[in-house]
Design a protein around this motif. Sequence first.
Motif, PDB file in Angstrom:
ATOM      1  N   ALA A   2      10.741   1.443  -1.765  1.00 54.52           N
ATOM      2  CA  ALA A   2       9.847   0.292  -1.849  1.00 54.52           C
ATOM      3  C   ALA A   2       8.908   0.450  -3.036  1.00 54.52           C
ATOM      4  O   ALA A   2       8.324   1.514  -3.251  1.00 54.52           O
ATOM      5  N   VAL A   3       8.787  -0.615  -3.828  1.00 49.52           N
ATOM      6  CA  VAL A   3       7.866  -0.648  -4.961  1.00 49.52           C
ATOM      7  C   VAL A   3       6.917  -1.826  -4.779  1.00 49.52           C
ATOM      8  O   VAL A   3       7.225  -2.786  -4.068  1.00 49.52           O
ATOM      9  N   ASP A   4       5.771  -1.757  -5.428  1.00 46.21           N
ATOM     10  CA  ASP A   4       4.800  -2.845  -5.365  1.00 46.21           C
ATOM     11  C   ASP A   4       5.405  -4.086  -6.023  1.00 46.21           C
ATOM     12  O   ASP A   4       5.706  -4.064  -7.224  1.00 46.21           O
ATOM     13  N   ILE A  16      10.355  -5.545  -2.502  1.00 46.53           N
ATOM     14  CA  ILE A  16      11.313  -5.205  -3.550  1.00 46.53           C
ATOM     15  C   ILE A  16      11.567  -3.711  -3.415  1.00 46.53           C
ATOM     16  O   ILE A  16      10.616  -2.921  -3.306  1.00 46.53           O
ATOM     17  N   ARG A  17      12.825  -3.336  -3.381  1.00 47.49           N
ATOM     18  CA  ARG A  17      13.199  -1.914  -3.342  1.00 47.49           C
ATOM     19  C   ARG A  17      14.025  -1.603  -4.581  1.00 47.49           C
ATOM     20  O   ARG A  17      14.971  -2.320  -4.905  1.00 47.49           O
ATOM     21  N   LYS A  18      13.607  -0.538  -5.265  1.00 47.87           N
ATOM     22  CA  LYS A  18      14.291  -0.087  -6.475  1.00 47.87           C
ATOM     23  C   LYS A  18      14.962   1.229  -6.150  1.00 47.87           C
ATOM     24  O   LYS A  18      14.300   2.189  -5.762  1.00 47.87           O
ATOM     25  N   PHE A  63      18.277  -3.092  -7.551  1.00 45.84           N
ATOM     26  CA  PHE A  63      17.250  -3.723  -6.725  1.00 45.84           C
ATOM     27  C   PHE A  63      17.813  -4.443  -5.500  1.00 45.84           C
ATOM     28  O   PHE A  63      18.912  -4.999  -5.549  1.00 45.84           O
ATOM     29  N   ILE A  64      17.017  -4.451  -4.445  1.00 48.68           N
ATOM     30  CA  ILE A  64      17.209  -5.372  -3.319  1.00 48.68           C
ATOM     31  C   ILE A  64      15.861  -6.022  -3.039  1.00 48.68           C
ATOM     32  O   ILE A  64      14.806  -5.455  -3.362  1.00 48.68           O
ATOM     33  N   THR A  65      15.904  -7.217  -2.467  1.00 48.63           N
ATOM     34  CA  THR A  65      14.693  -7.878  -1.998  1.00 48.63           C
ATOM     35  C   THR A  65      14.872  -8.211  -0.531  1.00 48.63           C
ATOM     36  O   THR A  65      15.985  -8.526  -0.089  1.00 48.63           O
ATOM     37  N   ALA A  66      13.780  -8.116   0.214  1.00 49.41           N
ATOM     38  CA  ALA A  66      13.804  -8.427   1.651  1.00 49.41           C
ATOM     39  C   ALA A  66      12.775  -9.516   1.936  1.00 49.41           C
ATOM     40  O   ALA A  66      11.666  -9.495   1.387  1.00 49.41           O
ATOM     41  N   TYR A  67      13.165 -10.450   2.797  1.00 51.67           N
ATOM     42  CA  TYR A  67      12.350 -11.604   3.167  1.00 51.67           C
ATOM     43  C   TYR A  67      12.291 -11.615   4.687  1.00 51.67           C
ATOM     44  O   TYR A  67      13.331 -11.778   5.334  1.00 51.67           O
ATOM     45  N   ALA A  68      11.102 -11.447   5.277  1.00 48.49           N
ATOM     46  CA  ALA A  68      11.007 -11.264   6.730  1.00 48.49           C
ATOM     47  C   ALA A  68      10.055 -12.265   7.384  1.00 48.49           C
ATOM     48  O   ALA A  68       9.229 -12.883   6.715  1.00 48.49           O
ATOM     49  N   ASP A 113       0.817  -1.219   0.000  1.00 48.37           N
ATOM     50  CA  ASP A 113       0.000   0.000   0.000  1.00 48.37           C
ATOM     51  C   ASP A 113       0.852   1.270   0.000  1.00 48.37           C
ATOM     52  O   ASP A 113       0.330   2.370  -0.010  1.00 48.37           O
ATOM     53  N   GLY A 114       2.170   1.091   0.023  1.00 48.00           N
ATOM     54  CA  GLY A 114       3.063   2.239  -0.062  1.00 48.00           C
ATOM     55  C   GLY A 114       3.300   2.971   1.239  1.00 48.00           C
ATOM     56  O   GLY A 114       4.201   3.786   1.314  1.00 48.00           O
ATOM     57  N   ARG A 115       2.495   2.724   2.270  1.00 48.65           N
ATOM     58  CA  ARG A 115       2.685   3.410   3.556  1.00 48.65           C
ATOM     59  C   ARG A 115       2.808   2.405   4.684  1.00 48.65           C
ATOM     60  O   ARG A 115       3.879   2.240   5.246  1.00 48.65           O
ATOM     61  N   LEU A 116       1.711   1.734   5.013  1.00 49.35           N
ATOM     62  CA  LEU A 116       1.734   0.787   6.131  1.00 49.35           C
ATOM     63  C   LEU A 116       2.378  -0.542   5.754  1.00 49.35           C
ATOM     64  O   LEU A 116       2.969  -1.202   6.595  1.00 49.35           O
ATOM     65  N   ASN A 117       2.215  -0.949   4.519  1.00 51.93           N
ATOM     66  CA  ASN A 117       2.806  -2.207   4.080  1.00 51.93           C
ATOM     67  C   ASN A 117       3.658  -1.955   2.839  1.00 51.93           C
ATOM     68  O   ASN A 117       3.130  -1.838   1.738  1.00 51.93           O
ATOM     69  N   PRO A 118       4.994  -1.905   3.009  1.00 50.35           N
ATOM     70  CA  PRO A 118       5.880  -1.637   1.876  1.00 50.35           C
ATOM     71  C   PRO A 118       6.203  -2.888   1.059  1.00 50.35           C
ATOM     72  O   PRO A 118       7.191  -2.919   0.326  1.00 50.35           O
ATOM     73  N   GLY A 119       5.391  -3.924   1.189  1.00 51.89           N
ATOM     74  CA  GLY A 119       5.616  -5.164   0.449  1.00 51.89           C
ATOM     75  C   GLY A 119       4.336  -5.966   0.372  1.00 51.89           C
ATOM     76  O   GLY A 119       3.244  -5.410   0.432  1.00 51.89           O
TER      77      GLY A 119
END
Length: 150
Positions: A138-140, A132-134, A91-96, A44-50
């Motif tokens: 953070a991007v959708d 995914i961060r470009k 790019f980077i990707t994050a896995y949490a 959603d670009g604010r509360l959930n960046p992924g």
Amino acid sequence: MPPPRAAAVEPAIVVPARPSGPPARVPGASFARPAQGALIARFDGRLNPGIDIRGNLGDPVFASREGRVVVVSSALPAYGTMVVLKHGDTFITAYAHLDKVIVKENEMVREGQQIAEMGRSGSDQVKLHFEIRKMGTAVDPEPYLQGLAQ
């Protein structure tokens, strides 16, 4: 004399098999889906960046693209145990919310390689939070996983 009765047969309990390999990559997608399971939260670009993907404790988590492991950490409580991969300069990707990490920092990984197991660290339920961060923003992830963005 009546015929003998057949013994009652208990119905078999079918336990779904754990996913054994990475999800199939969508043709044209620049990133592969990192885990099996239903999408339970969208970007959603604010509360959930992924995005969040539902799973079971111990389900495999796969590298979404070839890259280098740059972070394995539990330093951010809201993310629990996490892995961050760097893919070139863009790019980077994050896995949490991982339970078990099976890669180490500075290790090179290939797309589809298992990097961790799904967990609930830093969360109230078992899931994978994936970003995914470009260029640091953070991007959708969905368009990148569906072949709609590069």
